[in-house]
Design a protein around this motif. Sequence first.
Motif, PDB file in Angstrom:
ATOM      1  N   LYS A  47      40.759  51.329  40.320  1.00  0.00           N
ATOM      2  CA  LYS A  47      41.480  50.300  40.252  1.00  0.00           C
ATOM      3  C   LYS A  47      42.405  50.448  41.488  1.00  0.00           C
ATOM      4  N   ALA A  48      41.698  50.233  42.677  1.00  0.00           N
ATOM      5  CA  ALA A  48      42.668  50.482  44.104  1.00  0.00           C
ATOM      6  C   ALA A  48      43.819  49.388  44.168  1.00  0.00           C
ATOM      7  N   VAL A  49      43.562  48.269  43.608  1.00  0.00           N
ATOM      8  CA  VAL A  49      44.530  47.220  43.921  1.00  0.00           C
ATOM      9  C   VAL A  49      45.766  47.874  43.145  1.00  0.00           C
ATOM     10  N   ALA A  50      45.734  47.826  41.749  1.00  0.00           N
ATOM     11  CA  ALA A  50      46.849  48.098  41.084  1.00  0.00           C
ATOM     12  C   ALA A  50      47.387  49.683  41.513  1.00  0.00           C
ATOM     13  N   LYS A  51      46.601  50.544  41.761  1.00  0.00           N
ATOM     14  CA  LYS A  51      47.126  51.824  42.215  1.00  0.00           C
ATOM     15  C   LYS A  51      47.789  51.808  43.568  1.00  0.00           C
ATOM     16  N   TYR A  52      47.439  51.014  44.339  1.00  0.00           N
ATOM     17  CA  TYR A  52      48.058  50.843  45.672  1.00  0.00           C
ATOM     18  C   TYR A  52      49.400  50.099  45.583  1.00  0.00           C
ATOM     19  N   ARG A  53      49.465  49.154  44.788  1.00  0.00           N
ATOM     20  CA  ARG A  53      50.737  48.555  44.480  1.00  0.00           C
ATOM     21  C   ARG A  53      51.633  49.481  43.835  1.00  0.00           C
ATOM     22  N   ASP A  54      51.285  50.413  43.073  1.00  0.00           N
ATOM     23  CA  ASP A  54      51.899  51.542  42.557  1.00  0.00           C
ATOM     24  C   ASP A  54      52.488  52.591  43.761  1.00  0.00           C
ATOM     25  N   VAL A  55      51.958  52.889  44.410  1.00  0.00           N
ATOM     26  CA  VAL A  55      52.274  53.607  45.462  1.00  0.00           C
ATOM     27  C   VAL A  55      53.181  53.015  46.555  1.00  0.00           C
TER      28      VAL A  55
END
Length: 140
Positions: A81-89
Amino acid sequence: MAKERTLSIIKPDATRRNLTGAINAKIEGAGLRIIAQKRVKWKKKDAETFYKVHKERPFYKDLVKFMTSGPIVIQVLEGEKAVAKYRDVMGATNPANANKGTIRKEFAESIEANSVHGSDSADNAKKEIKLCFKAAEIVG
Ligand code: RTP
Ligand code: MG
């Protein structure tokens, strides 16, 4: 879970303050892998092409000016889930609204000079990665 990829850009306000390593530590600390990375300086045309979805927005001209004002580091990140995970970071676009511990809360200067870009969907990630990297430059 299948791995996903997202496009990240460390923006000129962050490279100017020598924050590339600190931002990469946050990315890797979240379990995302940096599988491509290059430091470049965009011409006006590069920024206009990348941000053409925002062409009609009031901040477009300033954004193009800002994104060409200094070096940027363009990356491909891979993980679950790199897209959502990076938006969180990254945290919220406006650092005033960003959660504690996020890149933008810790490092962003303003809603424009907000240190990082991250793709907002898996579809856009694919398009942005294709626009910025040759296949051989990405080593997963
Ligand atoms: P990004 O695309 O860079 O990951 O950021 P985002 O999705 O959180 O924000 P977006 O709405 O896509 O806006 C793109 C970038 O334009 C600048 N911006 N300036 N002055 C303003 O009101 C304003 N609003 C947005 C920011 O650099 C934002 O990241
Ligand atoms: Mg965006």
